[in-house]
Design a protein around this motif. Structure first.
Motif, mmCIF file in Angstrom:
data_model
loop_
_atom_site.group_PDB
_atom_site.id
_atom_site.type_symbol
_atom_site.label_atom_id
_atom_site.label_comp_id
_atom_site.label_asym_id
_atom_site.label_seq_id
_atom_site.Cartn_x
_atom_site.Cartn_y
_atom_site.Cartn_z
ATOM 1 N N ILE A 61 13.159 -40.521 -60.179
ATOM 2 C CA ILE A 61 12.651 -41.815 -60.664
ATOM 3 C C ILE A 61 13.767 -42.817 -60.903
ATOM 4 O O ILE A 61 13.607 -44.010 -60.669
ATOM 5 C CB ILE A 61 11.858 -41.578 -61.956
ATOM 6 N N TYR A 62 14.895 -42.315 -61.375
ATOM 7 C CA TYR A 62 15.988 -43.249 -61.679
ATOM 8 C C TYR A 62 16.559 -43.837 -60.406
ATOM 9 O O TYR A 62 16.917 -45.008 -60.341
ATOM 10 C CB TYR A 62 17.068 -42.532 -62.490
ATOM 11 N N LYS A 113 8.947 -33.967 -65.460
ATOM 12 C CA LYS A 113 9.237 -35.394 -65.354
ATOM 13 C C LYS A 113 8.913 -36.124 -66.645
ATOM 14 O O LYS A 113 9.532 -37.119 -66.973
ATOM 15 C CB LYS A 113 8.426 -36.012 -64.220
ATOM 16 N N THR A 114 7.911 -35.640 -67.362
ATOM 17 C CA THR A 114 7.522 -36.353 -68.572
ATOM 18 C C THR A 114 8.076 -35.688 -69.819
ATOM 19 O O THR A 114 7.747 -36.087 -70.926
ATOM 20 C CB THR A 114 5.986 -36.393 -68.665
ATOM 21 N N LEU A 115 8.934 -34.696 -69.611
ATOM 22 C CA LEU A 115 9.480 -33.958 -70.758
ATOM 23 C C LEU A 115 10.386 -34.826 -71.615
ATOM 24 O O LEU A 115 10.474 -34.650 -72.833
ATOM 25 C CB LEU A 115 10.262 -32.753 -70.243
ATOM 26 N N TYR A 116 11.015 -35.791 -70.961
ATOM 27 C CA TYR A 116 11.933 -36.659 -71.705
ATOM 28 C C TYR A 116 11.200 -37.384 -72.828
ATOM 29 O O TYR A 116 11.647 -37.430 -73.973
ATOM 30 C CB TYR A 116 12.574 -37.637 -70.729
ATOM 31 N N HIS A 117 10.027 -37.956 -72.476
ATOM 32 C CA HIS A 117 9.255 -38.681 -73.493
ATOM 33 C C HIS A 117 8.761 -37.743 -74.565
ATOM 34 O O HIS A 117 8.755 -38.060 -75.754
ATOM 35 C CB HIS A 117 8.043 -39.376 -72.844
ATOM 36 N N LEU A 126 6.158 -37.165 -57.363
ATOM 37 C CA LEU A 126 6.709 -36.116 -58.223
ATOM 38 C C LEU A 126 7.988 -35.542 -57.662
ATOM 39 O O LEU A 126 8.828 -35.047 -58.397
ATOM 40 C CB LEU A 126 5.689 -34.982 -58.388
ATOM 41 N N ALA A 159 5.258 -32.236 -62.932
ATOM 42 C CA ALA A 159 4.782 -33.335 -63.777
ATOM 43 C C ALA A 159 5.239 -33.133 -65.216
ATOM 44 O O ALA A 159 5.653 -34.084 -65.892
ATOM 45 C CB ALA A 159 3.256 -33.417 -63.713
ATOM 46 N N THR A 160 5.191 -31.884 -65.685
ATOM 47 C CA THR A 160 5.635 -31.594 -67.047
ATOM 48 C C THR A 160 7.117 -31.901 -67.212
ATOM 49 O O THR A 160 7.536 -32.505 -68.203
ATOM 50 C CB THR A 160 5.409 -30.112 -67.387
ATOM 51 N N LEU A 195 4.204 -43.202 -64.042
ATOM 52 C CA LEU A 195 4.703 -42.070 -64.819
ATOM 53 C C LEU A 195 3.799 -41.772 -66.008
ATOM 54 O O LEU A 195 3.549 -40.616 -66.341
ATOM 55 C CB LEU A 195 6.120 -42.383 -65.305
ATOM 56 N N VAL A 228 0.893 -39.922 -64.788
ATOM 57 C CA VAL A 228 1.259 -38.527 -64.536
ATOM 58 C C VAL A 228 1.239 -37.756 -65.852
ATOM 59 O O VAL A 228 0.744 -36.642 -65.946
ATOM 60 C CB VAL A 228 2.663 -38.454 -63.876
ATOM 61 N N ASP A 229 1.761 -38.388 -66.880
ATOM 62 C CA ASP A 229 1.803 -37.737 -68.185
ATOM 63 C C ASP A 229 0.412 -37.477 -68.716
ATOM 64 O O ASP A 229 0.133 -36.444 -69.310
ATOM 65 C CB ASP A 229 2.572 -38.645 -69.164
ATOM 66 N N GLU A 242 15.712 -32.258 -62.229
ATOM 67 C CA GLU A 242 15.097 -32.770 -63.447
ATOM 68 C C GLU A 242 15.666 -32.080 -64.671
ATOM 69 O O GLU A 242 15.941 -32.700 -65.703
ATOM 70 C CB GLU A 242 13.579 -32.556 -63.419
ATOM 71 N N LEU A 270 -1.819 -35.411 -65.098
ATOM 72 C CA LEU A 270 -1.418 -34.375 -64.154
ATOM 73 C C LEU A 270 -0.909 -33.083 -64.759
ATOM 74 O O LEU A 270 -0.613 -32.157 -64.027
ATOM 75 C CB LEU A 270 -0.332 -34.906 -63.214
ATOM 76 N N HIS A 271 -0.748 -33.030 -66.066
ATOM 77 C CA HIS A 271 -0.382 -31.723 -66.596
ATOM 78 C C HIS A 271 -1.178 -31.466 -67.860
ATOM 79 O O HIS A 271 -1.778 -32.348 -68.428
ATOM 80 C CB HIS A 271 1.123 -31.630 -66.842
ATOM 81 N N TRP A 288 0.452 -30.850 -74.310
ATOM 82 C CA TRP A 288 1.304 -30.010 -75.142
ATOM 83 C C TRP A 288 0.552 -29.681 -76.425
ATOM 84 O O TRP A 288 -0.067 -30.553 -77.018
ATOM 85 C CB TRP A 288 2.590 -30.756 -75.503
ATOM 86 N N MET A 339 10.330 -25.262 -77.331
ATOM 87 C CA MET A 339 9.281 -25.567 -76.355
ATOM 88 C C MET A 339 9.118 -24.403 -75.401
ATOM 89 O O MET A 339 10.119 -23.824 -74.959
ATOM 90 C CB MET A 339 9.689 -26.800 -75.556
ATOM 91 N N LYS A 350 19.186 -33.320 -65.478
ATOM 92 C CA LYS A 350 19.188 -34.644 -66.112
ATOM 93 C C LYS A 350 18.752 -34.542 -67.563
ATOM 94 O O LYS A 350 19.288 -35.195 -68.448
ATOM 95 C CB LYS A 350 18.233 -35.581 -65.362
#
Lengths: 340, 359
Positions: free
Chosen positions: B38-39, A164-168, B34, A161-162, B62, B65-66, A224, B69-70, B73, A83, A227
């Motif tokens: 979150i946890y 935070k949502t990288l996990y998914h 942001l 934002a990227t 969330l 946001v996905d 982030e 906000l960005h 990919w 990535m 984690k």
């Protein structure tokens, strides 16, 4: 019975090494070859602009996305997705594509050559045949390009934002590609540094809102990433543009009389724990990284003309851990060659 | 800063209970969200009545946001497809520059022209503008900071077929006078909104800021950090416009004295890593030629400053270039920064001082 299970052997050392080396292989590529890099390492590639930092990232990416072997050709890659988070927004996909094709052609070209030698064909027609048969494997190329995942961030909040949502995203990739991401590259971690520094948000003291500042954004980024690395161990390579100042000027006009590029003449700053450049990232980031390497263009004209068909020579130096060795390398035809 | 309250249009999940919970932990806007863990938030939600509803709210936020906000990919094949289909190369109208750049200015990239004063930067900009307006039939947005935009000069560059045709070409060039960076930001933000709705053949293809250094230099320096912050933001905004709307962005910069007296680009070290391509122009007063060299190119690597001069003659005399010997110009895109060739721009007819034996 329970107690006995504790003492029973899970696996032998050989089995464990075999397992770990397939799941978490080492990455050894010039100019980072002095230390084997593995998942969990956070490497910072520091250098002025322009040095070949993005090229090194591209080389690392290609080494990961190529398979070990395919159709008889040995590529020597890790066959894992990578990535790339582009904060500089200057990445050129055609550069990656060209270098990947060159690497692939090199690998397939060598088999054709070997086969021809075995048939005892004379060298002239061997050369001609080699040229006409060098083509890259289109299917493999498409497969490799799909292992390269890319996102751009135009400001710090998009970057947060990227992350935070990288996990998914990592989970999705794992399902789709059947293997987990090995390498996370961040191009220019300090890209928004100036914007973040100038952020001031005056808040009344009564609220418990976090203020937007360089410190809070950097802390969130590091948190982030930590984690993420716990659940999805990856190798992280981040580049950082820095200003080396006059001693290591990349300007070809300046002749560096006092600091020719050999270890004996390096200035005192590098031999002590002081860094040869001004560090601007906050300490939370500095303590997060595990390895640091400095690359810069060589100011020594003799090297350039003596060696290499006019390729620029770059110098790399490990700062963390500190190895008192300078490596010189050139980038040519899709490969990085170490110059001796 | 988008306040979370504006999300109340999704009452099923983001309801007032969730908003109150967020507010009690100091989360009032999306950016606050942001910055929070979150946890940790989910753990705090356990202690509230209706923890499931709150956790659903966090999940919903969330996922928004996905989605919004960005940037999405993309994989390598998608990127390559986008690059081949959308990021074309626009000719500048000057053969020498086109040759140096491998065809011309590339869409999606920020190109910077550096040079001391009267080295031909504005001329190159005007020529590129007229070429895009005329041959590529695209619109040009020209941000002029020093009143150097000249319609007469554009008219000179255009191949005059009919009077009407010239008017159409001129209509394609939109010129704004800007004298400070905030006006530039205004215009660029407005342009961003307009570009989202444009399509069809007459879309904007070229954005010129002549010169960006005169907007940024007054705010750099001093003890404030705002100057550098605005400079980096301007760079990011220009690159965003270039990539998302497939524009060529051309900016000009002046030079300051560097080490050893050699001129170096202004705007300092932190601007160096912002443009994709940096070109250095210099004028040789003796034989009235300008030469151009590449300082940095994001997809080419330094090959060395070998190369012969090529006289590129003006359109009026209709001559063709002589042989190119510069190694970098080989057809495979080899890597280079820093090679030089010479070009002669089309002569500038100055009505007051024109003399027929200038050239």
């Amino acid at each position: 019975m329970e107690a006995k299970r504790w003492i029973d052997v899970d696996e032998s050392a050989a089995e464990m090494l075999a397992r770990v080396s397939t799941e978490r292989p080492f990455l050894l590529l010039p100019p980072l070859h002095r230390l084997p890099l593995r998942v969990g390492n956070v490497v910072e590639l520091v250098g002025p602009s322009p040095s070949s930092k993005t090229l090194i990232l591209i080389q690392a990416a290609i080494s990961c996305i190529l398979p070990k072997e395919w159709n008889g050709a040995h590529y020597g890659g890790l066959e894992r997705p990578v990535m790339f988070i582009d904060l500089d927004c200057r990445f050129d996909i055609s550069c990656l594509s060209k270098m990947l094709k060159q690497r692939m052609m090199e690998a397939t070209g060598s088999i054709v050559e070997r086969n021809q030698e075995q048939d005892n064909v004379d060298t002239q027609s061997c050369h001609k045949i080699r040229k006409s048969h060098i083509a890259y494997d289109v299917e493999l190329y498409a497969l490799c390009m799909r292992r390269f995942l890319y996102v751009r961030c135009y400001d710090s909040f998009e970057f947060l934002a990227t992350l935070k949502t990288l996990y998914h995203q990592l989970n999705e990739v794992k399902e789709e590609q059947r293997s987990s991401v090995y390498l996370l590259m961040i191009d220019s971690i300090g890209a928004f540094h100036w914007i973040e520094r100038a952020l001031t948000l005056s808040l009344s003291r009564n609220t418990n809102r976090k203020s937007f500042s360089l410190q809070s954004i950097s802390e969130t980024v590091v948190q982030e990433m930590k984690k993420l690395l716990l659940v999805h161990p990856m190798l992280v390579i981040a580049t950082k543009t820095t200003n080396l100042g006059e001693r290591y000027s990349a300007n070809e006009v300046q002749r560096n009389f006092f600091f020719p590029d050999t270890p004996d003449y390096r200035n005192v700053a590098s031999t002590t724990h002081k860094l040869p450049y001004r560090e601007y990232m906050p300490s939370v980031w500095q303590s997060f990284i595990t390895h640091r390497i400095l690359v810069r263009a060589s100011a020594d004209d003799n090297l350039t003309t003596r060696h290499h068909q006019n390729c620029p020579v770059y110098i790399s130096e490990w700062l963390l851990p500190q190895l008192n060795v300078l490596d010189k390398f050139i980038v040519k035809d899709g490969f990085i060659f170490i110059v001796l | 800063m988008a306040p979370l309250k504006s999300l109340e249009q999704y009452p099923r999940i983001i309801n007032s209970h969730f908003l109150a919970f967020c507010a009690s932990h100091g989360i009032l806007t999306v950016e606050d969200f942001l910055l929070h863990d979150i946890y940790e938030l989910a753990a705090l939600a356990e202690q509230q009545p209706d923890p499931e509803g709150l956790k659903e709210g966090i999940e919903e936020l969330l996922s928004m946001v996905d989605g919004e906000l960005h940037q999405p990919w993309m994989n390598g094949m998608d990127l390559l497809a986008d690059s081949l289909q959308n990021k074309h190369v626009l000719s500048t109208g000057c053969e020498g520059i086109d040759l140096l750049l491998g065809g011309g200015l590339r869409e999606g990239q920020l190109t910077e022209l550096v040079g001391p004063s009267s080295s031909g930067k504005t001329q190159v900009c005007l020529q590129a503008a007229s070429n895009v307006a005329e041959k590529h039939m695209g619109r040009v947005v020209y941000l002029d900071t020093s009143n150097s935009f000249s319609p007469q000069r554009i008219a000179d560059f255009v191949d005059l077929a009919t009077h009407n045709f010239l008017q159409n070409v001129m209509k394609n060039i939109l010129c704004h006078s800007v004298f400070d960076i905030f006006t530039m930001f205004d215009i660029l933000h407005q342009l961003e909104l307009d570009l989202r709705s444009q399509n069809g053949p007459r879309r904007v293809r070229l954005l010129i800021v002549d010169s960006i250094s005169s907007l940024i230099t007054p705010i750099l320096g001093g003890s404030g950090l705002q100057g550098h912050s605005l400079m980096v933001s301007a760079g990011c905004l220009l690159k965003k416009l270039a990539h998302q709307h497939n524009l060529v962005v051309l900016v000009t910069n002046h030079t300051v004295g560097g080490e050893g007296g050699a001129p170096k680009p202004a705007l300092g070290e932190y601007w160096k890593s912002i443009p994709h391509v940096r070109l250095m122009l210099s004028r040789d007063r003796g034989n009235n030629t300008c030469s151009i060299s590449i300082l940095k190119h994001s997809s080419m690597v330094y090959l060395g400053s070998s190369g012969e001069a090529i006289p590129i003659l003006s359109k009026e005399t209709q001559n063709i270039m002589t042989r190119v010997t510069v190694v970098v110009m080989s057809l495979m895109m080899i890597f280079m920064i820093g090679t030089s060739i010479d070009y002669v721009p089309a002569p500038a007819p100055n009505p007051l001082y024109h003399s027929s034996d200038d050239y």
